[in-house]
Design a protein around this motif. Structure first.
Motif, PDB file in Angstrom:
ATOM      1  N   LEU A   1      -7.353   4.678   5.512  1.00  0.00           N
ATOM      2  CA  LEU A   1      -6.083   5.106   5.151  1.00  0.00           C
ATOM      3  C   LEU A   1      -5.667   4.353   3.979  1.00  0.00           C
ATOM      4  O   LEU A   1      -4.774   4.747   3.100  1.00  0.00           O
ATOM      5  CB  LEU A   1      -5.206   4.185   6.194  1.00  0.00           C
ATOM      6  N   LEU A   2      -6.425   3.542   3.247  1.00  0.00           N
ATOM      7  CA  LEU A   2      -5.872   2.519   1.609  1.00  0.00           C
ATOM      8  C   LEU A   2      -6.172   4.008   0.679  1.00  0.00           C
ATOM      9  O   LEU A   2      -4.972   3.646  -0.252  1.00  0.00           O
ATOM     10  CB  LEU A   2      -7.284   2.015   1.569  1.00  0.00           C
ATOM     11  N   GLU A   3      -6.961   4.693   1.088  1.00  0.00           N
ATOM     12  CA  GLU A   3      -7.030   6.018   0.116  1.00  0.00           C
ATOM     13  C   GLU A   3      -6.119   6.751   0.320  1.00  0.00           C
ATOM     14  O   GLU A   3      -5.804   7.623  -0.699  1.00  0.00           O
ATOM     15  CB  GLU A   3      -8.209   6.874  -0.002  1.00  0.00           C
ATOM     16  N   LEU A   4      -5.104   6.816   1.217  1.00  0.00           N
ATOM     17  CA  LEU A   4      -4.395   8.388   1.804  1.00  0.00           C
ATOM     18  C   LEU A   4      -2.746   7.402   1.160  1.00  0.00           C
ATOM     19  O   LEU A   4      -2.840   5.840   1.280  1.00  0.00           O
ATOM     20  CB  LEU A   4      -4.819   8.479   2.919  1.00  0.00           C
ATOM     21  N   PRO A   5      -1.649   7.884   1.069  1.00  0.00           N
ATOM     22  CA  PRO A   5      -0.524   7.843   0.536  1.00  0.00           C
ATOM     23  C   PRO A   5      -0.270   7.192   1.876  1.00  0.00           C
ATOM     24  O   PRO A   5       0.678   6.429   2.254  1.00  0.00           O
ATOM     25  CB  PRO A   5       0.393   9.028   0.435  1.00  0.00           C
ATOM     26  N   ILE A   6      -0.388   7.285   2.869  1.00  0.00           N
ATOM     27  CA  ILE A   6      -0.324   6.089   4.370  1.00  0.00           C
ATOM     28  C   ILE A   6      -0.359   5.229   4.213  1.00  0.00           C
ATOM     29  O   ILE A   6      -0.027   3.933   4.832  1.00  0.00           O
ATOM     30  CB  ILE A   6      -0.242   7.208   5.369  1.00  0.00           C
ATOM     31  N   GLY A   7      -0.953   4.953   3.292  1.00  0.00           N
ATOM     32  CA  GLY A   7      -1.910   3.223   2.921  1.00  0.00           C
ATOM     33  C   GLY A   7      -1.166   2.432   2.410  1.00  0.00           C
ATOM     34  O   GLY A   7      -1.117   1.369   2.865  1.00  0.00           O
ATOM     35  N   LYS A   8       0.044   3.107   2.233  1.00  0.00           N
ATOM     36  CA  LYS A   8       0.763   1.992   1.570  1.00  0.00           C
ATOM     37  C   LYS A   8       1.593   0.932   2.866  1.00  0.00           C
ATOM     38  O   LYS A   8       2.434   0.443   2.202  1.00  0.00           O
ATOM     39  CB  LYS A   8       2.076   2.607   0.874  1.00  0.00           C
ATOM     40  N   TYR A   9       1.574   1.456   3.812  1.00  0.00           N
ATOM     41  CA  TYR A   9       2.778   1.552   5.187  1.00  0.00           C
ATOM     42  C   TYR A   9       1.674   0.037   5.696  1.00  0.00           C
ATOM     43  O   TYR A   9       2.110  -0.645   6.454  1.00  0.00           O
ATOM     44  CB  TYR A   9       2.878   2.112   6.435  1.00  0.00           C
ATOM     45  N   PHE A  10       0.379   0.142   5.762  1.00  0.00           N
ATOM     46  CA  PHE A  10      -0.578  -0.909   6.173  1.00  0.00           C
ATOM     47  C   PHE A  10      -1.026  -2.063   4.916  1.00  0.00           C
ATOM     48  O   PHE A  10      -1.048  -3.238   5.359  1.00  0.00           O
ATOM     49  CB  PHE A  10      -1.774   0.089   6.278  1.00  0.00           C
ATOM     50  N   PHE A  11      -0.705  -1.536   3.795  1.00  0.00           N
ATOM     51  CA  PHE A  11      -1.349  -2.474   2.850  1.00  0.00           C
ATOM     52  C   PHE A  11       0.206  -2.798   1.980  1.00  0.00           C
ATOM     53  O   PHE A  11      -0.600  -1.597   0.373  1.00  0.00           O
ATOM     54  CB  PHE A  11      -2.618  -2.549   1.671  1.00  0.00           C
TER      55      PHE A  11
END
Length: 164
Positions: free
Chosen positions: A103-113
């Protein structure tokens, strides 16, 4: 007087044995503590950004690791070899870390980090996640060795019991 000395010797023997059993899980306790602080920091750093997915995930992981920490504390009085809650926690942590790496490499990663703003902070988080996976795997191996009696403390405990 002899009974008093025997009672003191028996108590000392029991205490030493209790601490030897407790020491078998030292690496696990330190690892659980490291995960606890890592997950708490993740939660704290996520709060100002108000990204609910990251906050909830960090909170759930913090709760899971706290439960594992409580199980580790119970080892002082419980000589069962297995630590089932801690084992489940380590596997959950491995799975979550793998998912978070993706997820860190996907756009959704900004919601987790949400606090990851540049490439260097992304690399830092990636490193922490990878170290977390390796550490959890090492802990799982350690637990298996304890259960099988192949850890070094098993020999020390056997020797201590034989000599006392």
């Amino acid at each position: 007087m002899a009974n008093e000395k025997d009672e003191i010797a028996r108590k000392k023997y029991e205490d030493n044995l209790k601490y030897l059993y407790f020491s078998r899980y030292l690496m696990l306790r330190y690892s659980v503590t490291a995960y606890l602080f890592t997950n708490i920091f993740w939660l704290i750093f996520s709060l100002p950004y108000k990204k609910l997915v990251g906050i909830i995930t960090a909170a759930i992981m913090t709760i899971f690791v706290a439960i594992a920490a409580i199980e580790q504390l119970s080892k002082m009085h419980n000589h069962d070899l297995d630590v089932p809650i801690t084992r489940v926690y380590f596997w959950i942590q491995i799975i979550v870390n793998v998912l978070l790496i993706v997820l860190l490499e996907l756009p959704i990663g900004k919601y987790f980090f949400p606090f990851v703003s540049d490439q260097s902070s992304k690399v830092l988080i990636l490193t922490i996640l990878l170290v977390g996976i390796v550490l959890a795997c090492c802990c799982e191996v350690r637990i298996k060795n304890i259960i099988k009696g192949k850890d070094r403390y098993a020999k020390v405990i056997a020797t201590f019991k034989k000599n006392n």
